[in-house]
Design a protein around this motif. Structure first.
Motif, short mmCIF file in Angstrom:
data_model
loop_
_atom_site.label_atom_id
_atom_site.label_comp_id
_atom_site.label_asym_id
_atom_site.label_seq_id
_atom_site.Cartn_x
_atom_site.Cartn_y
_atom_site.Cartn_z
N ILE A 35 38.76 40.86 89.63
CA ILE A 35 38.86 40.09 90.56
C ILE A 35 40.36 40.01 91.12
CG2 ILE A 35 38.81 37.72 89.67
CD1 ILE A 35 37.57 36.61 92.12
N SER A 36 40.65 40.66 92.56
CA SER A 36 41.98 40.77 92.82
C SER A 36 42.36 39.32 92.94
CB SER A 36 42.03 41.44 94.05
OG SER A 36 41.48 42.72 94.10
N GLN A 37 44.03 39.48 92.80
CA GLN A 37 44.69 38.18 93.00
C GLN A 37 44.65 37.60 94.49
OE1 GLN A 37 48.95 40.26 92.96
NE2 GLN A 37 49.21 38.23 93.74
N PRO A 38 44.55 36.34 94.58
CA PRO A 38 44.07 35.87 95.88
C PRO A 38 45.03 35.97 97.18
CG PRO A 38 44.24 33.90 94.19
CD PRO A 38 44.73 35.49 93.23
N TYR A 39 46.41 36.43 96.80
CA TYR A 39 47.34 36.75 97.89
C TYR A 39 46.73 38.14 98.20
CZ TYR A 39 51.16 39.27 99.87
OH TYR A 39 51.91 40.10 100.56
N ILE A 40 46.32 39.09 97.37
CA ILE A 40 45.98 40.65 97.68
C ILE A 40 44.63 40.37 98.75
CG2 ILE A 40 45.02 42.41 97.05
CD1 ILE A 40 47.90 42.44 96.96
N VAL A 41 43.81 39.51 98.11
CA VAL A 41 42.51 39.39 98.96
C VAL A 41 42.89 38.77 100.46
CG1 VAL A 41 40.27 37.88 98.89
CG2 VAL A 41 41.18 38.79 96.80
#
Length: 245
Positions: A94-100
């Motif tokens: 699951i991508s890091q929150p910043y990238i999402v």
């Protein structure tokens, strides 16, 4: 046992359960706040590259409310809100929150929009987009992840997301054209079928580059005449897009 006693015990059980849920919610609320602070900080630090010193308020509101801990395996819940990728099994993350948040911000989804996502994974990105757009269609090539994502979205009440198991390279022609397309795995090139399925005026956000190397997050915009313009946003590292070419 007397009815009054049963009711009393039931009330005590409900109170105890509510207390447990309340404590857990409080813990996650604190972690969520730290996650949002990290997103805000990184947005400022990367503003020269992205052109976005702060993300859209709608995106930030959604990021602060979607329960990320529901989209990671049980043994990863403790790090669900850490600003880093989290493994979800089958070699995926699951991508890091910043990238999402960045990809969501770049897509500029509106309430009436239709969005395609390639690479469902745990369905976290789809859940975020579902709060911003009218409909989200998401494709996952790994069948167990696709099944888990479908069950998770149903359980959490995301009724405007449809999941399909298949090769996302070819998109989902049945529901095209799309106002926005997000690709959450690295491709060696921008897939032509996805360009065709992007609506004029639409935006695609996709990491492009070699597998297991540093890639470039690209913003693809389709002009009214069907031509496209591209812009490099940031160096990123995604798992590779798989499937037949």
């Amino acid at each position: 046992m007397a009815t009054s006693m049963v009711r009393a015990l039931a009330a005590l059980l409900l109170l105890a359960t509510a207390g447990t849920h309340s404590a857990a919610a409080s813990d996650f609320a604190s972690e969520r706040r730290r996650m949002m602070e990290q997103i805000e900080l990184l947005a400022r630090q990367t503003s020269v590259e992205t052109g976005r010193p702060a993300f859209d308020a709608r995106v930030m509101t959604v990021m602060s409310t979607v329960p990320r801990h529901e989209f990671v395996p049980p043994d990863q819940v403790d790090v669900a809100y850490a600003n880093r990728p989290v493994p979800i099994g089958h070699g995926q993350t699951i991508s890091q929150p910043y990238i999402v948040a960045l990809m969501t911000d770049l897509a500029k989804a509106e309430p009436g929009h239709k969005v395609l996502e390639v690479g469902t994974g745990s369905a976290y990105q789809a859940a975020v987009m579902a709060r911003l757009a009218r409909a989200v269609y998401t494709i996952e090539i790994i069948e167990p992840l696709g099944l888990q994502a479908t069950q998770r979205l149903q359980k959490l009440g995301y009724g405007n997301v449809q999941v399909r198991t298949g090769d996302g390279y070819h998109g989902w022609e049945e529901h095209a054209p799309y106002d926005a397309i997000l690709v959450t795995a690295a491709a060696s090139h921008v897939p032509p079928p996805l360009i065709r399925q992007l609506k004029p005026g639409g935006r695609m956000v996709i990491p492009v580059g070699a597998a297991f190397m540093v890639q470039q997050l690209m913003l693809i915009e389709k002009n009214a005449d069907g031509t496209v313009s591209t812009r490099q946003i940031l160096p990123v590292a995604f798992v590779p897009l798989t499937g037949r070419r």
